[in-house]
Motif scaffolding. Structure first.
Motif, PDB file in Angstrom:
ATOM      1  N   PHE A 194      22.993  81.075  57.132  1.00 44.83           N
ATOM      2  CA  PHE A 194      23.191  80.109  58.292  1.00 44.83           C
ATOM      3  C   PHE A 194      23.760  80.573  59.350  1.00 44.83           C
ATOM      4  O   PHE A 194      24.807  81.227  59.181  1.00 44.83           O
ATOM      5  CB  PHE A 194      23.923  78.699  57.537  1.00 44.83           C
ATOM      6  N   ALA A 195      23.041  80.601  60.599  1.00 48.03           N
ATOM      7  CA  ALA A 195      23.774  81.220  61.628  1.00 48.03           C
ATOM      8  C   ALA A 195      24.609  80.160  62.319  1.00 48.03           C
ATOM      9  O   ALA A 195      24.062  79.303  62.956  1.00 48.03           O
ATOM     10  CB  ALA A 195      22.666  81.583  62.658  1.00 48.03           C
ATOM     11  N   ILE A 196      25.838  80.273  62.437  1.00 46.53           N
ATOM     12  CA  ILE A 196      26.857  79.442  63.155  1.00 46.53           C
ATOM     13  C   ILE A 196      26.499  79.377  64.475  1.00 46.53           C
ATOM     14  O   ILE A 196      26.591  78.309  65.256  1.00 46.53           O
ATOM     15  CB  ILE A 196      28.272  80.032  62.946  1.00 46.53           C
ATOM     16  N   SER A 197      26.054  80.368  65.168  1.00 44.19           N
ATOM     17  CA  SER A 197      25.908  80.539  66.682  1.00 44.19           C
ATOM     18  C   SER A 197      24.859  79.621  67.035  1.00 44.19           C
ATOM     19  O   SER A 197      24.983  79.091  68.145  1.00 44.19           O
ATOM     20  CB  SER A 197      25.484  82.002  67.039  1.00 44.19           C
ATOM     21  N   ASP A 198      23.636  79.263  66.351  1.00 38.52           N
ATOM     22  CA  ASP A 198      22.571  78.480  66.873  1.00 38.52           C
ATOM     23  C   ASP A 198      22.381  77.290  65.904  1.00 38.52           C
ATOM     24  O   ASP A 198      21.455  76.642  66.001  1.00 38.52           O
ATOM     25  CB  ASP A 198      21.349  79.348  67.099  1.00 38.52           C
ATOM     26  N   GLY A 199      22.932  77.240  64.631  1.00 45.31           N
ATOM     27  CA  GLY A 199      22.979  76.266  63.797  1.00 45.31           C
ATOM     28  C   GLY A 199      21.332  76.229  62.907  1.00 45.31           C
ATOM     29  O   GLY A 199      21.161  75.467  62.158  1.00 45.31           O
ATOM     30  N   LEU A 200      20.936  77.600  63.172  1.00 45.62           N
ATOM     31  CA  LEU A 200      19.540  77.728  62.238  1.00 45.62           C
ATOM     32  C   LEU A 200      19.785  78.311  60.855  1.00 45.62           C
ATOM     33  O   LEU A 200      20.713  79.173  60.794  1.00 45.62           O
ATOM     34  CB  LEU A 200      18.687  78.814  62.878  1.00 45.62           C
ATOM     35  N   LEU A 201      19.089  77.586  59.859  1.00 44.63           N
ATOM     36  CA  LEU A 201      18.759  78.332  58.457  1.00 44.63           C
ATOM     37  C   LEU A 201      17.854  79.011  58.368  1.00 44.63           C
ATOM     38  O   LEU A 201      16.827  79.051  58.862  1.00 44.63           O
ATOM     39  CB  LEU A 201      18.733  76.928  57.656  1.00 44.63           C
ATOM     40  N   HIS A 202      17.960  80.319  57.689  1.00 40.96           N
ATOM     41  CA  HIS A 202      17.016  81.286  57.213  1.00 40.96           C
ATOM     42  C   HIS A 202      16.968  81.451  56.114  1.00 40.96           C
ATOM     43  O   HIS A 202      17.928  81.543  55.304  1.00 40.96           O
ATOM     44  CB  HIS A 202      17.440  82.567  57.856  1.00 40.96           C
ATOM     45  N   TRP A 203      15.665  81.425  55.598  1.00 42.19           N
ATOM     46  CA  TRP A 203      15.557  81.530  54.249  1.00 42.19           C
ATOM     47  C   TRP A 203      14.925  82.982  53.820  1.00 42.19           C
ATOM     48  O   TRP A 203      14.235  83.417  54.670  1.00 42.19           O
ATOM     49  CB  TRP A 203      14.256  80.699  53.728  1.00 42.19           C
ATOM     50  N   LEU A 204      15.301  83.542  52.606  1.00 37.34           N
ATOM     51  CA  LEU A 204      14.956  84.856  52.439  1.00 37.34           C
ATOM     52  C   LEU A 204      13.763  84.987  51.629  1.00 37.34           C
ATOM     53  O   LEU A 204      13.376  84.360  50.661  1.00 37.34           O
ATOM     54  CB  LEU A 204      16.194  85.569  51.392  1.00 37.34           C
ATOM     55  N   ASP A 205      12.885  85.943  51.829  1.00 32.47           N
ATOM     56  CA  ASP A 205      11.568  86.184  51.221  1.00 32.47           C
ATOM     57  C   ASP A 205      11.936  87.505  50.532  1.00 32.47           C
ATOM     58  O   ASP A 205      11.875  88.539  51.120  1.00 32.47           O
ATOM     59  CB  ASP A 205      10.305  86.403  52.087  1.00 32.47           C
ATOM     60  N   GLU A 206      12.130  87.359  49.292  1.00 31.79           N
ATOM     61  CA  GLU A 206      12.491  88.541  48.548  1.00 31.79           C
ATOM     62  C   GLU A 206      11.551  89.705  48.368  1.00 31.79           C
ATOM     63  O   GLU A 206      11.565  90.753  48.189  1.00 31.79           O
ATOM     64  CB  GLU A 206      12.963  88.254  46.949  1.00 31.79           C
ATOM     65  N   ASN A 207      10.190  89.388  48.565  1.00 34.67           N
ATOM     66  CA  ASN A 207       9.253  90.271  48.620  1.00 34.67           C
ATOM     67  C   ASN A 207       9.228  91.129  50.095  1.00 34.67           C
ATOM     68  O   ASN A 207       8.956  92.431  49.696  1.00 34.67           O
ATOM     69  CB  ASN A 207       7.787  89.389  48.677  1.00 34.67           C
ATOM     70  N   THR A 208       9.528  90.634  50.885  1.00 32.39           N
ATOM     71  CA  THR A 208       9.728  91.462  52.205  1.00 32.39           C
ATOM     72  C   THR A 208      10.886  91.898  52.668  1.00 32.39           C
ATOM     73  O   THR A 208      11.128  92.777  53.197  1.00 32.39           O
ATOM     74  CB  THR A 208       9.153  90.560  53.490  1.00 32.39           C
ATOM     75  N   GLY A 209      11.932  91.010  51.924  1.00 28.99           N
ATOM     76  CA  GLY A 209      13.255  91.435  52.119  1.00 28.99           C
ATOM     77  C   GLY A 209      13.744  90.845  53.580  1.00 28.99           C
ATOM     78  O   GLY A 209      14.777  91.244  53.882  1.00 28.99           O
ATOM     79  N   LYS A 210      12.961  90.006  54.238  1.00 25.54           N
ATOM     80  CA  LYS A 210      13.440  89.339  55.648  1.00 25.54           C
ATOM     81  C   LYS A 210      13.907  87.937  55.308  1.00 25.54           C
ATOM     82  O   LYS A 210      13.667  87.158  54.582  1.00 25.54           O
ATOM     83  CB  LYS A 210      12.172  89.397  56.375  1.00 25.54           C
ATOM     84  N   PHE A 211      14.635  87.697  56.271  1.00 22.54           N
ATOM     85  CA  PHE A 211      15.070  86.187  56.489  1.00 22.54           C
ATOM     86  C   PHE A 211      14.263  85.422  57.683  1.00 22.54           C
ATOM     87  O   PHE A 211      14.394  86.013  58.713  1.00 22.54           O
ATOM     88  CB  PHE A 211      16.614  86.276  56.671  1.00 22.54           C
ATOM     89  N   SER A 212      13.770  84.118  57.409  1.00 19.58           N
ATOM     90  CA  SER A 212      12.986  83.600  58.265  1.00 19.58           C
ATOM     91  C   SER A 212      13.647  82.176  58.657  1.00 19.58           C
ATOM     92  O   SER A 212      13.926  81.660  57.533  1.00 19.58           O
ATOM     93  CB  SER A 212      11.333  83.474  57.995  1.00 19.58           C
ATOM     94  N   PRO A 213      13.470  81.978  60.031  1.00 19.38           N
ATOM     95  CA  PRO A 213      14.685  80.938  60.418  1.00 19.38           C
ATOM     96  C   PRO A 213      13.609  79.513  60.092  1.00 19.38           C
ATOM     97  O   PRO A 213      12.413  79.741  60.243  1.00 19.38           O
ATOM     98  CB  PRO A 213      14.615  80.986  61.942  1.00 19.38           C
ATOM     99  N   VAL A 214      14.235  78.479  59.709  1.00 18.47           N
ATOM    100  CA  VAL A 214      13.482  77.252  59.526  1.00 18.47           C
ATOM    101  C   VAL A 214      13.391  76.475  61.314  1.00 18.47           C
ATOM    102  O   VAL A 214      14.455  76.471  61.490  1.00 18.47           O
ATOM    103  CB  VAL A 214      14.247  76.125  58.794  1.00 18.47           C
ATOM    104  N   ARG A 215      12.081  76.125  61.451  1.00 17.52           N
ATOM    105  CA  ARG A 215      11.996  75.733  62.830  1.00 17.52           C
ATOM    106  C   ARG A 215      11.722  74.167  62.703  1.00 17.52           C
ATOM    107  O   ARG A 215      10.920  73.875  61.746  1.00 17.52           O
ATOM    108  CB  ARG A 215      10.947  76.249  63.607  1.00 17.52           C
TER     109      ARG A 215
END
Length: 215
Positions: A194-215
């Motif tokens: 959870f990014a406090i600065s913009d209020g965006l939640l990001h989910w982790l994709d363990e296959n890629t190791g990347k966090f993607s924001p919920v839009r």
């Protein structure tokens, strides 16, 4: 003894809770008298800005929450001691039979910053030593982050914060009960940020190791 400003503020908050939450959801609270059956355990940071119940807008009894510095899960171990996170995890997985365990990291995390900068190293217990010992759990991840991003700046800090989520998920898999249930398909492990600065939640994709924001 007169009420303090803090106590008065908390009391007013409690009154708002009774009026706006408890009374309208009285039937729900009556059901919870019989026990709890949350489907999700959330392991989150103690940071006052990151309340999982607010972020996910859940009703009472929906999530089982454990909060500590940097949302850390220590690895499974059987040595004597007081294993608070391990006890809560054991209760959630074995007794409550939760279906998912979510590790929720966040931006501007003081614990992760201390791990990255090693600012608490060498301090005695009661003067930062307890914090230093706790965030030693991140030492290996910290070295990788520092090697790639350095130890200063927002990019390095966010890399450390997101790496901490992955460390906790790895440590969750060292618990036999977690490992067995995940392999059987009755328990899922997830990571989020959870990014406090913009209020965006990001989910982790363990296959890629990347966090993607919920839009």
């Amino acid at each position: 003894m007169p009420d303090s400003i803090v106590q008065s503020s908390l009391t007013e908050g409690y009154r708002r809770f009774r009026e706006k939450s408890w009374h309208p959801q009285r039937e729900r609270w009556m059901q919870l008298k019989e026990g709890q059956s949350p489907k999700v355990m959330v392991i989150a940071c103690s940071d006052s800005r990151v309340d999982p119940s607010q972020i996910f807008d859940v009703d009472p009894g929906e999530i089982f929450v454990v909060r500590n510095v940097a949302a850390m899960v220590p690895p499974f171990e059987t040595n004597p001691g007081h294993h608070g996170v391990s006890a809560a995890l054991e209760f959630a997985v074995q007794v409550l039979q939760v279906e998912e365990v979510l590790v929720l990291g966040h931006g501007m995390c003081g614990g992760c910053n201390a791990a990255l900068t090693q600012s608490m190293h060498g301090n005695e217990p009661g003067r930062g030593g307890f914090i230093a010992d706790w965030i030693d759990l991140l030492d290996d991840a910290r070295n990788e982050v520092a090697s790639e991003y350095g130890t200063e700046g927002r990019e390095a800090e966010r890399a450390m914060e997101q790496a901490a989520v992955k460390v906790s998920i790895q440590n969750l898999r060292t618990f036999p009960c977690v490992k067995a249930k995940e392999e059987k398909g009755t328990l899922a492990l997830r990571g989020a940020f959870f990014a406090i600065s913009d209020g965006l939640l990001h989910w982790l994709d363990e296959n890629t190791g990347k966090f993607s924001p919920v839009r």
